[in-house]
Scaffold this motif. Structure first.
Motif, mmCIF file in Angstrom:
data_model
loop_
_atom_site.group_PDB
_atom_site.id
_atom_site.type_symbol
_atom_site.label_atom_id
_atom_site.label_comp_id
_atom_site.label_asym_id
_atom_site.label_seq_id
_atom_site.Cartn_x
_atom_site.Cartn_y
_atom_site.Cartn_z
ATOM 1 N N HIS A 25 -3.189 64.058 71.592
ATOM 2 C CA HIS A 25 -2.316 65.178 71.919
ATOM 3 C C HIS A 25 -2.088 65.270 73.431
ATOM 4 O O HIS A 25 -0.966 65.397 73.902
ATOM 5 N N GLU A 26 -3.182 65.151 74.159
ATOM 6 C CA GLU A 26 -3.057 65.216 75.606
ATOM 7 C C GLU A 26 -2.271 64.043 76.169
ATOM 8 O O GLU A 26 -1.434 64.212 77.070
ATOM 9 N N VAL A 316 0.435 44.695 76.429
ATOM 10 C CA VAL A 316 -0.099 46.057 76.392
ATOM 11 C C VAL A 316 -0.859 46.354 77.676
ATOM 12 O O VAL A 316 -1.397 45.454 78.323
ATOM 13 N N ASP A 317 -0.883 47.618 78.031
ATOM 14 C CA ASP A 317 -1.678 48.075 79.165
ATOM 15 C C ASP A 317 -3.089 48.332 78.630
ATOM 16 O O ASP A 317 -3.365 49.373 78.055
ATOM 17 N N ALA A 318 -3.968 47.332 78.838
ATOM 18 C CA ALA A 318 -5.309 47.414 78.257
ATOM 19 C C ALA A 318 -6.144 48.494 78.927
ATOM 20 O O ALA A 318 -7.184 48.903 78.410
ATOM 21 N N SER A 319 -5.687 48.983 80.088
ATOM 22 C CA SER A 319 -6.466 50.012 80.776
ATOM 23 C C SER A 319 -6.122 51.411 80.273
ATOM 24 O O SER A 319 -6.738 52.394 80.672
ATOM 25 N N ASP A 320 -5.143 51.491 79.385
ATOM 26 C CA ASP A 320 -4.753 52.786 78.855
ATOM 27 C C ASP A 320 -5.602 53.119 77.623
ATOM 28 O O ASP A 320 -5.667 52.330 76.689
ATOM 29 N N PRO A 321 -6.278 54.276 77.641
ATOM 30 C CA PRO A 321 -7.146 54.603 76.507
ATOM 31 C C PRO A 321 -6.391 54.693 75.172
ATOM 32 O O PRO A 321 -6.993 54.548 74.113
ATOM 33 N N THR A 322 -5.096 54.907 75.226
ATOM 34 C CA THR A 322 -4.352 55.001 73.964
ATOM 35 C C THR A 322 -3.571 53.712 73.660
ATOM 36 O O THR A 322 -2.587 53.731 72.922
ATOM 37 N N TYR A 323 -4.041 52.586 74.231
ATOM 38 C CA TYR A 323 -3.254 51.358 74.075
ATOM 39 C C TYR A 323 -3.057 50.965 72.614
ATOM 40 O O TYR A 323 -2.054 50.382 72.261
ATOM 41 N N ALA A 325 -2.572 52.888 69.991
ATOM 42 C CA ALA A 325 -1.443 53.630 69.429
ATOM 43 C C ALA A 325 -0.131 53.036 69.951
ATOM 44 O O ALA A 325 0.853 52.921 69.222
ATOM 45 N N GLN A 326 -0.136 52.618 71.230
ATOM 46 C CA GLN A 326 1.069 52.029 71.816
ATOM 47 C C GLN A 326 1.409 50.704 71.156
ATOM 48 O O GLN A 326 2.574 50.387 70.909
ATOM 49 N N LEU A 327 0.346 49.956 70.861
ATOM 50 C CA LEU A 327 0.518 48.667 70.195
ATOM 51 C C LEU A 327 1.153 48.887 68.826
ATOM 52 O O LEU A 327 2.055 48.168 68.405
ATOM 53 N N GLU A 328 0.659 49.920 68.161
ATOM 54 C CA GLU A 328 1.148 50.261 66.829
ATOM 55 C C GLU A 328 2.637 50.620 66.869
ATOM 56 O O GLU A 328 3.423 50.167 66.035
ATOM 57 N N VAL A 329 3.015 51.425 67.858
ATOM 58 C CA VAL A 329 4.421 51.813 68.010
ATOM 59 C C VAL A 329 5.283 50.562 68.220
ATOM 60 O O VAL A 329 6.312 50.375 67.565
ATOM 61 N N SER A 330 4.828 49.692 69.129
ATOM 62 C CA SER A 330 5.608 48.483 69.424
ATOM 63 C C SER A 330 5.752 47.626 68.171
ATOM 64 O O SER A 330 6.829 47.113 67.874
ATOM 65 N N ARG A 331 4.652 47.479 67.439
ATOM 66 C CA ARG A 331 4.709 46.677 66.213
ATOM 67 C C ARG A 331 5.720 47.253 65.238
ATOM 68 O O ARG A 331 6.477 46.526 64.612
ATOM 69 N N SER A 332 5.711 48.595 65.093
ATOM 70 C CA SER A 332 6.598 49.148 64.082
ATOM 71 C C SER A 332 8.063 49.066 64.516
ATOM 72 O O SER A 332 8.934 48.848 63.687
ATOM 73 N N VAL A 333 8.332 49.180 65.815
ATOM 74 C CA VAL A 333 9.727 49.012 66.253
ATOM 75 C C VAL A 333 10.172 47.564 66.008
ATOM 76 O O VAL A 333 11.269 47.317 65.501
ATOM 77 N N LEU A 334 9.302 46.622 66.340
ATOM 78 C CA LEU A 334 9.662 45.220 66.125
ATOM 79 C C LEU A 334 9.880 44.935 64.649
ATOM 80 O O LEU A 334 10.774 44.190 64.266
ATOM 81 N N HIS A 335 9.083 45.605 63.833
ATOM 82 C CA HIS A 335 9.252 45.444 62.390
ATOM 83 C C HIS A 335 10.612 45.996 61.974
ATOM 84 O O HIS A 335 11.356 45.379 61.215
ATOM 85 N N GLU A 336 10.933 47.155 62.532
ATOM 86 C CA GLU A 336 12.187 47.810 62.191
ATOM 87 C C GLU A 336 13.399 46.942 62.535
ATOM 88 O O GLU A 336 14.405 46.964 61.836
ATOM 89 N N ILE A 337 13.309 46.212 63.637
ATOM 90 C CA ILE A 337 14.460 45.387 63.999
ATOM 91 C C ILE A 337 14.304 43.954 63.470
ATOM 92 O O ILE A 337 15.111 43.085 63.780
ATOM 93 N N GLY A 338 13.272 43.723 62.686
ATOM 94 C CA GLY A 338 13.128 42.424 62.029
ATOM 95 C C GLY A 338 12.541 41.331 62.905
ATOM 96 O O GLY A 338 12.659 40.146 62.604
#
Ligand SMILES: Nc1nc2c(ncn2[C@@H]2O[C@H](COP(=O)(O)OP(=O)(O)OP(=O)(O)O)[C@@H](O)[C@H]2O)c(=O)[nH]1
Ligand SMILES: [Mg+2]
Length: 449
Positions: A25-26, A316-323, A325-338
């Motif tokens: 959330h933060e 990915v920015d491995a120094s980001d504690p939420t990396y 979740a970011q990876l997940e977002v990127s994967r799903s966008v790439l999936h969406e565009i095939g």
């Protein structure tokens, strides 16, 4: 317009639903703050509330709404629509300075935030309700992202795509408030939008589509000229360091900024020092949580560079504690565009900011990943070797005969294959080459044709 005041001030609003933990959330609010900063606003505070969902007519509960209204100077209650006084900021914003309505007097020395920015996608009526209670202009996450893309798009293709996404975002919001004659939505919305009704928007969209198709035919042409070349695309979350890697790998001067969405257009450059055949690297637009669907669709073509790559470097920015979740977002966008069918390697970037213990943890979790820092030249050369090895593994050796009458094709051969040795007889030059099977087949076709 909002340029009349120095820097527009904004308050952020976040709703923490039960499925979101405190850290996420933060991080999400922080990210929204950076987006808002990219837009050129100053964030002066934030209001958060835990709620079951984001569907209620008022996005905030009564108490929190009052708290927010105390910051913005609104009444804290959702007043009936006809009574809404317009603040000066909104007057300015809506370009309706000659309106006959009374303007609520504002004291300019006590600057109130003119914008309330909500970290969720809101319905047009939620936006209106919140505007009535706060007296401020309300934008949601989608609106912010669309606006950033709108302001920063550079190429003609990106501009056309963004205008389409923006009109699609604005259209339903215009409709619901059209009894006032249609009003402008989103900061900086072009004056021409003010009077656009839905039909005009439809016409404009059709026009944009035609223009876009023409531009895309051009870029398809450029792309097909690059067919069979060795292509690597850098993809990933915004601010992960894709452009930094692009610079380091190709020596190009692409824009690097500690800013979300610094890159909006795809750039293609040659890996340096140049290899034979040469390897092309594409830098692409970054992804973000809740990327508006229309923008995903619009950017399909910008990202089609990535779709045609032989290898995706998933940065990915491995120094980001939420990396993750970011990876997940990127994967799903790439999936969406095939694009999830293209082979990919995970690149853990910004490892210079990660301590030893964390590094070990990351490597255990992602044993196949490439850990590096775009800022360390030795890491970048190692990545270059990895890329070369990736293509080398698929290359085969073959012999090409270049008739004397077709000497003009020599450049093409050198471009898409590596010439190992050269001989000649009465028919022409005989070249032993190494390259990708597809590229060699294409060369043979040109030589025979
Ligand atoms: N410490 C450190 N900072 C890095 C590294 N790579 C990139 N950065 C910084 O991260 C910020 C974002 O870098 P960019 O290369 O612009 O990121 P991007 O992925 O292209 O971002 P968008 O274009 O917005 O999608 C910049 O401030 C870079 O200097 C790295 O390896 N280590
Ligand atoms: Mg970039």
């Amino acid at each position: 317009m909002e340029t009349a005041s120095p820097t527009p001030l904004a308050v952020l609003v976040g709703i923490q639903t039960p499925d979101v933990d405190d850290i996420a959330h933060e991080a999400s609010l922080e990210e929204l703050g950076r987006l808002v900063k990219t837009l050129g606003y100053e964030v002066v505070g934030s209001v958060s509330q835990k709620r079951e969902g984001t569907g209620a007519a008022s996005i905030l509960g009564a108490g929190k709404l009052e708290e927010l209204a105390n910051i913005t100077g609104g009444r804290g209650i959702i007043t009936p629509i006809v009574k809404t006084p317009m603040t000066k900021a909104r007057k300015r914003f809506e370009g309706a300075a000659n309106s006959h309505e009374d303007i609520e007097e504002e004291t300019d020395d006590l600057r109130r935030p003119e914008f309330v920015i909500v970290d969720h996608e809101l319905t047009p009526s939620q936006i209106r309700n919140l505007e009535r209670a706060t007296g401020a202009q309300v934008l949601d996450r989608t609106g912010v992202i669309v606006e950033i893309f709108h302001r920063h798009a550079n190429t003609r293709e990106a501009k056309l795509q963004v205008e389409m996404a923006r009109l699609r975002y604005v259209a339903p919001r215009l409709r619901e408030s059209s009894n006032g004659g249609g009003r402008q939505q989103g900061p900086g919305a072009g004056e021409s939008n003010l009077s656009l009704d839905r039909r005009k928007i439809r016409d404009r969209l059709a026009e944009l589509k035609t223009q876009l198709e023409a531009v895309q035919r051009d870029s398809d042409h450029r792309r097909s000229a690059r067919k069979n070349q060795l292509r690597v695309a850098l993809v990933g979350y915004t601010n992960a360091g894709k452009s930094s890697l692009m610079r380091a790998l190709t020596g190009s001067q692409v824009l690097v900024q500690d800013k979300l969405f610094a890159t909006l257009d795809t750039t293609v450059r040659t890996l340096q020092p140049e290899t034979r055949p040469r390897i092309l690297i594409s830098d692409t637009v970054g992804f973000i949580k809740q990327l508006p669907h229309d923008l995903v669709a619009s950017f399909r073509s910008t990202l089609s560079e990535a779709l045609e790559a032989s290898l995706l470097l998933f940065v990915v920015d491995a120094s980001d504690p939420t990396y993750e979740a970011q990876l997940e977002v990127s994967r799903s966008v790439l999936h969406e565009i095939g694009a999830d069918v293209v082979p990919s390697r995970l690149v853990l970037n910004k490892m210079d900011r990660v301590d030893e213990a964390r590094r070990a943890e990351l490597l255990e979790k992602h044993p196949d990943a490439i850990p590096l820092s775009a800022h360390r030249p030795e890491d970048v050369s190692a990545l270059r070797e990895t890329l070369i090895a990736f293509f080398e593994a698929d290359m085969v050796e073959d012999v090409l005969v270049l008739p004397y009458a077709k000497q003009g094709l020599i450049g093409e051969i050198y471009e898409s294959a590596r010439v190992l040795s050269e001989d000649h007889d009465e028919t022409g030059r005989i070249l032993t080459v190494r390259g990708l099977p597809g590229a060699l087949a294409r060369l043979k076709r040109s030589l025979a044709g």
